[in-house]
Scaffold this active site. Sequence first.
Site, PDB file in Angstrom:
ATOM      1  N   ASP A 149      -2.066   6.800   6.179  1.00  0.00           N
ATOM      2  CA  ASP A 149      -3.100   5.924   5.624  1.00  0.00           C
ATOM      3  C   ASP A 149      -3.474   4.931   6.725  1.00  0.00           C
ATOM      4  OD1 ASP A 149      -4.625   4.021   4.352  1.00  0.00           O
ATOM      5  OD2 ASP A 149      -3.188   3.615   2.738  1.00  0.00           O
ATOM      6  N   LYS A 209     -12.935  -1.420   5.612  1.00  0.00           N
ATOM      7  CA  LYS A 209     -12.245  -2.345   6.500  1.00  0.00           C
ATOM      8  C   LYS A 209     -12.831  -2.262   7.914  1.00  0.00           C
ATOM      9  CE  LYS A 209      -9.301  -2.538   2.964  1.00  0.00           C
ATOM     10  NZ  LYS A 209      -8.256  -1.722   2.391  1.00  0.00           N
ATOM     11  N   TRP A 236       0.827  -1.215   0.000  1.00  0.00           N
ATOM     12  CA  TRP A 236       0.000   0.000   0.000  1.00  0.00           C
ATOM     13  C   TRP A 236       0.855   1.256   0.000  1.00  0.00           C
ATOM     14  CZ3 TRP A 236      -4.274  -0.398  -2.224  1.00  0.00           C
ATOM     15  CH2 TRP A 236      -5.071  -1.534  -2.084  1.00  0.00           C
TER      16      TRP A 236
HETATM   17  C1  LIG Z   1      -7.609  -1.227   1.232  1.00  0.00           C
HETATM   18  C2  LIG Z   1      -6.509  -0.258   1.399  1.00  0.00           C
HETATM   19  C3  LIG Z   1      -6.311   0.802   0.503  1.00  0.00           C
HETATM   20  C4  LIG Z   1      -7.147   0.981  -0.738  1.00  0.00           C
HETATM   21  O1  LIG Z   1      -8.452   1.284  -0.435  1.00  0.00           O
HETATM   22  P1  LIG Z   1      -9.519   1.630  -1.559  1.00  0.00           P
HETATM   23  O2  LIG Z   1     -10.634   2.195  -0.739  1.00  0.00           O
HETATM   24  O3  LIG Z   1      -9.868   0.358  -2.248  1.00  0.00           O
HETATM   25  O4  LIG Z   1      -8.925   2.617  -2.486  1.00  0.00           O
HETATM   26  C5  LIG Z   1      -5.284   1.684   0.750  1.00  0.00           C
HETATM   27  N1  LIG Z   1      -4.497   1.556   1.827  1.00  0.00           N
HETATM   28  C6  LIG Z   1      -4.657   0.548   2.705  1.00  0.00           C
HETATM   29  C7  LIG Z   1      -3.749   0.462   3.885  1.00  0.00           C
HETATM   30  C8  LIG Z   1      -5.662  -0.384   2.520  1.00  0.00           C
HETATM   31  O5  LIG Z   1      -5.828  -1.387   3.403  1.00  0.00           O
END
Ligand SMILES: *Cc1c(COP(=O)(O)O)cnc(C)c1O
Length: 367
Positions: A178, A202, A102
């Site tokens: 993030d 998530k 990521w």
């Molecule tokens: C799932 C995830 C993303 C991407 O998320 P989207 O909403 O599909 O763009 C980015 N960073 C992390 C850490 C993730 O777990």
Amino acid sequence: MTRHFNFCAGPAALPTAVLERAREELLDYQGRGLSVMEMSHRSPEFVAIARRAEADLRELLAIPDNYRVLFLQGGASLQFAMVPMNLLGRGGAANFLHTGIWAKKAIAEAKRLGYPVHLAASGEANGHTRVPSQAEIVLSDDAAYLHYTANETIGGLAFDYIPEARRPDGSKVPLVCDMSSSILSGPLDVSRFGLIYAGAQKNVGPAGLTLVIVREDLLGQAVAGTPTLFDYRALADADSMVNTPPTFAWYLAGLVFQWLKHDIGGLEAMADINARKAEALYAAIDASGFYSNPIAGPNRSRMNVPFVLGDERHDKAFLAEAEAAGLLNLKGHRSVGGMRASLYNAVPASGVRALIDFMGDFARRHA
Ligand SMILES: *Cc1c(COP(=O)(O)O)cnc(C)c1O
């Protein structure tokens, strides 16, 4: 009706109590005679839902008053672009900690947009099995901010500390994080961050919603030509309603916040539950002699537990038998293989116990 245990990395399990409440209110929201999905986002009913959700999130995370909370679309991946567009308007380089898949995507997007990028630390040499220590993090002289990924959802690698973001001359720059796969898993000191973002699917709610928590002094610095819908200033000024927001996802996230407050008892309680779930699963993996996880102890994620079987020829049987036992979505990410159990807030301790029992039984039969 049976609800199986769902270990999906995302879109992930939602609390059953939240889905039941949504079902009760689906056709007729609190006697209004229509669904939340069918309401104007400018109606008093929806504005009340939206404000309530924000107030509950602020309370859960103790978000200070000088931060704005945005409820957006586009997923965390759009933030990979929006963050540099909004924070580099005064020049400087985007600095990153490279900790896995990521982080790599966030770095690639900033580069794609043509911004200067500096890797302040990279775990590539150690295969992303531990996070960089503070001493290993070296920002560029022109750093505008430092971006990192609190929890690498695919690698199962999590920071056990909040990094300091200082240029070599000692001056501080905003820390950007993030938190897609770890937000709300426990208490957080928001004041340490300039900006936090998270895709909802998530640990927050359904897909289609993205949370951004941004310090007010970082608004209004976007590069010239930034589209309105990408501009935090414009989005904040319109209370996330420049255009139609993802109303139903926002409402469901609000129900999750209520569940965290009232059913769980807040984020300290949630953190305790999550710690116990993850510790039990890692202990079972380590003691098995059959399963393994490569991540350094302090950096093992409590949210996403990747593991491999001693012999990958058993993978297919493992997944098929797990599914038959009501343990869903244990297949690892397509880029790394193996297994992954995501233990987000909505995955109950009973689900983790069922998984551990199944794994023990499977290992005995195939060792
Ligand atoms: C799932 C995830 C993303 C991407 O998320 P989207 O909403 O599909 O763009 C980015 N960073 C992390 C850490 C993730 O777990």
